[in-house]
Design an enzyme around this catalytic site. Structure first.
Site, PDB file in Angstrom:
ATOM      1  N   TYR A  18       0.816  -1.212   0.000  1.00 25.76           N
ATOM      2  CA  TYR A  18       0.000   0.000   0.000  1.00 25.76           C
ATOM      3  C   TYR A  18       0.851   1.265   0.000  1.00 25.76           C
ATOM      4  O   TYR A  18       0.612   2.202   0.769  1.00 25.76           O
ATOM      5  CB  TYR A  18      -0.962   0.000   1.197  1.00 25.76           C
ATOM      6  CG  TYR A  18      -1.887  -1.185   1.198  1.00 25.76           C
ATOM      7  CD1 TYR A  18      -2.915  -1.291   0.278  1.00 25.76           C
ATOM      8  CD2 TYR A  18      -1.706  -2.235   2.105  1.00 25.76           C
ATOM      9  CE1 TYR A  18      -3.738  -2.404   0.250  1.00 25.76           C
ATOM     10  CE2 TYR A  18      -2.524  -3.349   2.089  1.00 25.76           C
ATOM     11  CZ  TYR A  18      -3.539  -3.420   1.164  1.00 25.76           C
ATOM     12  OH  TYR A  18      -4.349  -4.518   1.145  1.00 25.76           O
ATOM     13  N   TYR A 145     -13.404  -6.789   5.749  1.00 32.11           N
ATOM     14  CA  TYR A 145     -12.186  -6.961   4.960  1.00 32.11           C
ATOM     15  C   TYR A 145     -11.829  -8.444   4.950  1.00 32.11           C
ATOM     16  O   TYR A 145     -11.783  -9.087   5.996  1.00 32.11           O
ATOM     17  CB  TYR A 145     -11.020  -6.162   5.546  1.00 32.11           C
ATOM     18  CG  TYR A 145      -9.725  -6.404   4.796  1.00 32.11           C
ATOM     19  CD1 TYR A 145      -9.474  -5.755   3.595  1.00 32.11           C
ATOM     20  CD2 TYR A 145      -8.781  -7.298   5.282  1.00 32.11           C
ATOM     21  CE1 TYR A 145      -8.307  -6.002   2.884  1.00 32.11           C
ATOM     22  CE2 TYR A 145      -7.611  -7.542   4.587  1.00 32.11           C
ATOM     23  CZ  TYR A 145      -7.369  -6.892   3.398  1.00 32.11           C
ATOM     24  OH  TYR A 145      -6.219  -7.139   2.708  1.00 32.11           O
ATOM     25  N   ASP A 246     -14.580 -15.848   8.655  1.00 38.60           N
ATOM     26  CA  ASP A 246     -13.185 -15.504   8.355  1.00 38.60           C
ATOM     27  C   ASP A 246     -12.472 -15.217   9.674  1.00 38.60           C
ATOM     28  O   ASP A 246     -12.559 -14.124  10.225  1.00 38.60           O
ATOM     29  CB  ASP A 246     -13.171 -14.290   7.430  1.00 38.60           C
ATOM     30  CG  ASP A 246     -11.774 -13.803   7.102  1.00 38.60           C
ATOM     31  OD1 ASP A 246     -10.804 -14.311   7.700  1.00 38.60           O
ATOM     32  OD2 ASP A 246     -11.650 -12.893   6.260  1.00 38.60           O
ATOM     33  N   LYS A 275      -2.688 -16.211   9.262  1.00 36.05           N
ATOM     34  CA  LYS A 275      -1.904 -15.289  10.074  1.00 36.05           C
ATOM     35  C   LYS A 275      -1.159 -15.975  11.210  1.00 36.05           C
ATOM     36  O   LYS A 275      -0.035 -16.432  11.035  1.00 36.05           O
ATOM     37  CB  LYS A 275      -2.779 -14.148  10.586  1.00 36.05           C
ATOM     38  CG  LYS A 275      -3.118 -13.105   9.522  1.00 36.05           C
ATOM     39  CD  LYS A 275      -3.722 -11.867  10.114  1.00 36.05           C
ATOM     40  CE  LYS A 275      -4.092 -10.819   9.069  1.00 36.05           C
ATOM     41  NZ  LYS A 275      -2.939 -10.171   8.441  1.00 36.05           N
TER      42      LYS A 275
END
Length: 430
Positions: A18, A145, A246, A275
């Site tokens: 980003y 997200y 999620d 993660k």
């Protein structure tokens, strides 16, 4: 050792997440990591307040994870998973089944969180195709997200997310208003009505509902009431719709439960994890389903699940993940996360008195300070480094999710730095 020449090369040629190749943000050269600390090339040590984007929950260089990696590296670092199995994958999946919510049985090992979400969406589509009822849409909520690949992007917030640029190219799915009843607050029954209306209107073409359970991550760092998730599950069962949760960011203790769905006592049809699965050592993820989902989709035209990443079931990553689950099984994380949450609850709400602060939110080992103006990323990042901490804000969010091993003095240093930052108008965008 990193030199000025290395940094100049980095600025000219290496694209960081980003960031712009025209106006690149400053980067800080890290020479080593250990425990709670990142050591910069110039010798400065920074307390890590981010757990390397949620994943290094035990800090860096945990000896058991390092030993597992070294041992597996000498035996077999990688082999294709097609037509082959190996002990690290079997051991990892045994360890996972011992801790996953009951009913989740069939494990698809992938290589990143976004890929786990892609697999979940494809599983739902294949499930309905196999039933002779092809469906093409997903229902979710705003402020969510789920990753940066195209399928995952399509179920991220369509307006306020980082993916609005691709709107014309993404499938259009159904978004209900995000839940407003806060975690730890009072449940408002009308909160579920927008979701209920959307499900009632579109259920004939909805393949699945996908949500981040209880805590929304990069879409806004919002913690919502567990009753919302219970109501979603009830409606999914009523209409026979698959529920995908999620847990990539929330799994493995971060919210105070091993999996965030446990706050609501809800078990999904499909779960995504990643993660912190390997304790931050390397990339690995998984998509896990109930057996009837796996058997139904495999009974369809294709006869198989049509997905297979090259590094699926990587033995090195599986060995480290299995070792990580054994660390978690000892249960120290529960007391560690509780202590972090207690400190956040004691300190962070006081920041609401500062003019730049709009809101404070806390759940488990996650502390969020939402500001009224976007931060000046370069200026605030430099300020935090000067304070001896590594905190990576974005937009209007200055947040902490430190490794569970953090000690009280180190945690105080992190929150002190945030308190000083939100009192500095010069650290915010004009």
């Amino acid at each position: 050792m990193l030199t000025l020449e290395h940094l100049d090369f980095d600025r000219k040629h290496i694209w960081h997440p980003y960031t712009s190749m025209i106006r690149p943000l400053p980067v800080y050269p890290v020479a080593s990591s250990n425990g709670m600390y990142l050591t910069l090339a110039d010798g400065r040590r920074l307390i890590d307040g981010m757990s390397s984007w949620w994943c290094a929950q035990h800090g860096y260089n945990h000896p058991e994870l390092v030993e597992a990696a070294k041992k597996q590296l000498d035996i077999m670092p990688h082999v294709m998973f097609g037509g082959i199995t190996h002990e690290p994958a079997v051991e990892l999946c045994r360890e996972l089944l011992a801790v996953l919510p009951q009913g989740l049985e069939c494990i698809f090992l992938a290589d990143s969180g976004s890929v786990a979400v892609e697999a979940a969406l494809k599983m739902a589509l294949q499930y309905w195709h196999a039933r002779g009822e092809p469906r093409s849409r997903f229902l979710t909520v705003s402020c969510g997200y789920h990753g940066d690949t195209f399928g995952a992007m399509s179920v991220c917030d369509p307006i306020n997310s980082m993916h609005t640029l691709y709107k014309r190219f993404l499938p259009e799915h159904i978004f209900a208003a995000a839940p407003q009843s806060r975690f730890g607050g009072v449940w408002q029954p009308e909160d579920i009505l927008p979701f209920q209306t959307a499900l009632e209107a579109g259920h004939h073409n909805i393949a699945a509902v996908i949500l981040e359970p209880v805590l929304q991550g990069a879409g806004g760092m919002r913690a919502y009431h567990p009753e919302y998730l219970r109501q979603v599950k009830k409606l999914c069962d009523e209409y026979g719709i698959l529920l995908i949760l999620d847990e990539i960011a929330t799994g493995f203790g971060r919210t105070g439960k091993l999996f965030a769905c446990e706050h609501a006592d809800v078990v999904p049809d499909i779960m995504c994890i990643g993660k912190a699965l390997t304790g931050g050592m390397m990339t690995l993820s998984a998509t896990i389903t109930r057996r009837h989902v796996a058997e139904t989709l495999c009974g369809g035209e294709a006869g198989v699940f049509m997905h297979g990443p090259t590094f699926m079931g990587n033995p090195l990553a599986c060995a480290v993940a299995a070792a990580n689950l054994k660390i978690l099984k000892r249960g120290h994380w529960q007391q560690q996360v509780a202590a972090i949450e207690q400190h956040f609850q004691t300190v962070l709400p006081k920041f609401s008195a500062y003019p730049e602060v709009a809101d404070v939110r806390i759940i488990g080992a996650v502390g969020v300070v939402e500001t009224r103006r976007p931060v000046d990323m370069a200026a605030m990042q430099a300020f935090f480094v000067e304070q001896g901490v590594w905190i990576r804000p974005f937009g209007k969010l200055v947040y902490l999710m430190p490794p569970y091993i953090i000690q009280p003095d180190e945690l105080k240093t992190l929150t002190d730095a945030v308190e000083q930052a939100v009192q500095r108008p010069d650290l915010f965008a004009v």
